[in-house]
Design an enzyme around this catalytic site. Structure first.
Site, PDB file in Angstrom:
ATOM      1  N   SER A   6      80.840 124.029   7.442  1.00  0.00           N
ATOM      2  CA  SER A   6      81.817 125.128   7.487  1.00  0.00           C
ATOM      3  C   SER A   6      81.158 126.421   7.963  1.00  0.00           C
ATOM      4  O   SER A   6      81.711 127.140   8.799  1.00  0.00           O
ATOM      5  CB  SER A   6      82.404 125.372   6.091  1.00  0.00           C
ATOM      6  N   ARG A  10      81.647 128.812  11.649  1.00  0.00           N
ATOM      7  CA  ARG A  10      82.009 130.236  11.639  1.00  0.00           C
ATOM      8  C   ARG A  10      80.952 131.089  12.336  1.00  0.00           C
ATOM      9  O   ARG A  10      81.280 132.008  13.094  1.00  0.00           O
ATOM     10  CB  ARG A  10      82.224 130.697  10.202  1.00  0.00           C
ATOM     11  N   GLY A  77      88.886 119.371  12.574  1.00  0.00           N
ATOM     12  CA  GLY A  77      90.025 120.210  12.175  1.00  0.00           C
ATOM     13  C   GLY A  77      89.635 121.678  12.130  1.00  0.00           C
ATOM     14  O   GLY A  77      90.412 122.559  12.506  1.00  0.00           O
ATOM     15  N   ARG A 105      96.811 115.122  13.091  1.00  0.00           N
ATOM     16  CA  ARG A 105      96.782 116.027  11.938  1.00  0.00           C
ATOM     17  C   ARG A 105      97.679 117.245  12.154  1.00  0.00           C
ATOM     18  O   ARG A 105      97.807 117.739  13.272  1.00  0.00           O
ATOM     19  CB  ARG A 105      95.330 116.436  11.653  1.00  0.00           C
ATOM     20  N   GLN A 151      91.200 126.714   6.212  1.00  0.00           N
ATOM     21  CA  GLN A 151      91.356 126.711   7.674  1.00  0.00           C
ATOM     22  C   GLN A 151      92.523 127.596   8.096  1.00  0.00           C
ATOM     23  O   GLN A 151      92.419 128.333   9.082  1.00  0.00           O
ATOM     24  CB  GLN A 151      91.543 125.276   8.175  1.00  0.00           C
ATOM     25  N   ASP A 302      86.607 118.226  -0.182  1.00  0.00           N
ATOM     26  CA  ASP A 302      85.804 117.321   0.645  1.00  0.00           C
ATOM     27  C   ASP A 302      84.952 116.362  -0.191  1.00  0.00           C
ATOM     28  O   ASP A 302      84.391 115.400   0.351  1.00  0.00           O
ATOM     29  CB  ASP A 302      84.893 118.128   1.582  1.00  0.00           C
ATOM     30  N   LYS A 329      93.657 114.404   6.113  1.00  0.00           N
ATOM     31  CA  LYS A 329      92.282 114.728   6.507  1.00  0.00           C
ATOM     32  C   LYS A 329      91.899 113.813   7.684  1.00  0.00           C
ATOM     33  O   LYS A 329      92.759 113.300   8.381  1.00  0.00           O
ATOM     34  CB  LYS A 329      91.350 114.571   5.303  1.00  0.00           C
ATOM     35  N   ARG A 333      92.933 109.731   3.311  1.00  0.00           N
ATOM     36  CA  ARG A 333      91.810 109.396   2.419  1.00  0.00           C
ATOM     37  C   ARG A 333      92.279 108.698   1.130  1.00  0.00           C
ATOM     38  O   ARG A 333      91.520 107.930   0.545  1.00  0.00           O
ATOM     39  CB  ARG A 333      90.987 110.647   2.094  1.00  0.00           C
TER      40      ARG A 333
HETATM   41  C1  S3P Z   1      87.218 123.505   5.883  1.00  0.00           C
HETATM   42  C2  S3P Z   1      88.284 123.592   5.034  1.00  0.00           C
HETATM   43  C3  S3P Z   1      88.890 122.443   4.352  1.00  0.00           C
HETATM   44  C4  S3P Z   1      87.963 121.230   4.409  1.00  0.00           C
HETATM   45  C5  S3P Z   1      87.357 121.014   5.752  1.00  0.00           C
HETATM   46  C6  S3P Z   1      86.552 122.227   6.166  1.00  0.00           C
HETATM   47  C7  S3P Z   1      86.714 124.729   6.498  1.00  0.00           C
HETATM   48  O1  S3P Z   1      90.116 122.127   4.980  1.00  0.00           O
HETATM   49  O2  S3P Z   1      88.648 120.072   3.995  1.00  0.00           O
HETATM   50  O3  S3P Z   1      86.508 119.885   5.737  1.00  0.00           O
HETATM   51  O4  S3P Z   1      85.592 124.722   7.052  1.00  0.00           O
HETATM   52  O5  S3P Z   1      87.435 125.738   6.465  1.00  0.00           O
HETATM   53  P1  S3P Z   1      91.475 122.874   4.545  1.00  0.00           P
HETATM   54  O6  S3P Z   1      91.176 124.296   4.512  1.00  0.00           O
HETATM   55  O7  S3P Z   1      92.500 122.537   5.570  1.00  0.00           O
HETATM   56  O8  S3P Z   1      91.815 122.309   3.209  1.00  0.00           O
END
Ligand code: S3P
Length: 418
Positions: A6, A10, A77, A105, A151, A302, A329, A333
């Site tokens: 994550s 960013r 995603g 998704r 996200q 996660d 996801k 899952r």
């Molecule tokens: C993530 C947020 C999560 C997580 C993904 C990474 C991120 O998803 O499941 O693996 O880096 O912001 P959601 O925010 O859609 O729940």
């Protein structure tokens, strides 16, 4: 631990919007983060990768260029949703898509608020990639998120960076705050108070600029969890996991483990660039199991595959509720966990928003042929469950682990005693 997925996403995106060259050390080897780097490169940032050190040269907040080809977010995603926020603020059109899993998704969750801010977005069936995003002048919005998703929050905040005025995002429950911390670190004007975040946008006169930074990415706690689980499963085991990211919006999983009776000690805690990291010493114990639900779910989203796969090895079993998000996801899952746990002989009740996995009394797990449905976390969770099963387990398409953790099997082999 290899760099957090994550945080790597960013830092890569913001470095591409900054003025000058950022050096990002311990950048995730995860395929997902390399999808982000390729997208930022296609949008005009200069990206140089030397093992886990990545140098990104950006040309400022207004420095991105339109890409002649469609952007490929791969399996990620986070790449498509966060980048949609950035693309909404550009005065050119971009198409972004990804692999077969990503194209299934839901994207409406980001498309909705970004349209409200003024972007023109086309999506297949108005919800799925490919997304065609024509950005432009954005207006700030006061967005109350209908769901707890880092996200979605991040996409709106990143669009807010380009908008005229102050964008406000209110979350229904806390989610990971790496975007907020990274925005602060790169010099954006952002205010935070519990579940409300405000970002001051650059607007048309471009009063805000981001500065290149030299940053170290803490290790990925979601990857560390596979080793915490493995060590917990065997009474004689003892491992030290170094350099694990311990941002408080990610450590709820450690509380869950400790509540279940795991032995985890935290050492050498340090903080840098708003993020926290430390070492975890984990010893084998008997796990009690328990129920995970409510506001804890977004904080451990996660890690739920690994927790569920531990269920049959716990005293009382594991029950997961309020986690319908798991169905959208990298795979469904809940279905993938139920299917593969049953193959190993576990007793599982599958529900729309979770599952209940019976504990040790329901019998020992046997090895099985695991179908991860292309989902990295399912493959890794069952590799760990397989270690403690009565006979050998085969994980098909095990290589899908590279999405978040390419060296997973090598590292698992290096700590497994035979
Ligand atoms: C993530 C947020 C999560 C997580 C993904 C990474 C991120 O998803 O499941 O693996 O880096 O912001 P959601 O925010 O859609 O729940």
């Amino acid at each position: 631990m290899p760099g957090d997925k994550s945080i790597s996403h960013r830092y890569a995106m913001l470095a591409a919007l900054a003025e000058g060259t950022s050096e990002l050390r311990n950048f995730a080897a995860a395929a997902d983060c390399h999808s982000t780097l390729a997208c930022m490169n296609a949008l005009g940032a200069n990206v140089r990768v030397e093992k886990t050190t990545v140098r990104v040269t950006g040309h400022g907040l207004r420095g991105l260029k339109s890409s002649w080809r469609s952007l490929d977010a791969g399996n990620s995603g986070t790449t498509i949703r966060l980048l949609s926020g950035i693309l909404a603020g550009q005065d050119f059109k971009t198409t972004i898509s990804g692999d077969a899993s990503l194209r299934k998704r839901p994207m409406k969750r980001v498309v909705g608020p970004l349209r409200e801010m003024g972007a023109e977005i086309k999506a297949r069936e108005d919800n799925f990639a490919p997304l065609e995003i024509r950005g432009g002048k954005l207006r700030a919005i006061d967005f109350r998120m209908p769901m707890a998703s880092a996200q979605v929050k991040s996409a709106v905040l990143l669009a807010g960076l380009f908008a005229e005025g102050e964008t406000i995002v209110t979350e229904p429950a806390r989610t990971r705050d790496h975007t907020e911390l990274a925005l602060e670190e790169f010099g954006a004007s952002i205010e935070r108070n519990a579940r409300v975040t405000k970002i001051h946008g650059a607007g048309a006169n471009g009063s805000i600029s981001l500065h290149a930074r030299n940053l170290h990415v803490p290790g990925d706690i979601s990857s560390a969890v596979f080793f915490i689980a493995a060590a917990s499963l065997f009474p004689e085991s003892s491992i030290l996991i170094q350099n694990v990211g311990l941002n408080p919006t990610r450590t709820a999983i450690l509380d869950v483990f400790v509540e279940m009776g795991a032995s985890i000690q935290i050492h050498s805690v340090e903080s840098a660039h708003g993020e926290v990291k430390g070492d975890l010493a984990v010893k084998g114990t008997s796990l009690k199991g328990g129920v995970i639900s409510g506001d804890t779910i977004p904080l451990v989203i996660d890690e739920l595959p690994m927790l569920a796969a531990l269920g049959p090895f716990t005293e009382e079993g594991i029950e997961i509720r309020d986690a319908g998000e798991l169905r959208v996801k990298e795979s469904d899952r809940i279905a993938a966990l139920a299917e593969n746990l049953r193959k190993m002989g576990a007793t599982v009740e599958e529900r729309p928003d979770g599952l209940k996995v019976a504990g040790r009394a329901a019998g020992k797990l046997r090895g099985a042929e695991i179908e991860p449905h292309g989902d990295h976390r399912i493959a890794m969770a069952f590799a760990i469950a397989g270690l403690a099963a009565e006979s050998p387990t085969t994980v098909y398409d095990a290589e899908c682990a590279r999405v978040s953790y390419p060296s997973f099997y090598d590292e698992l082999n290096s700590v497994a005693e035979r």
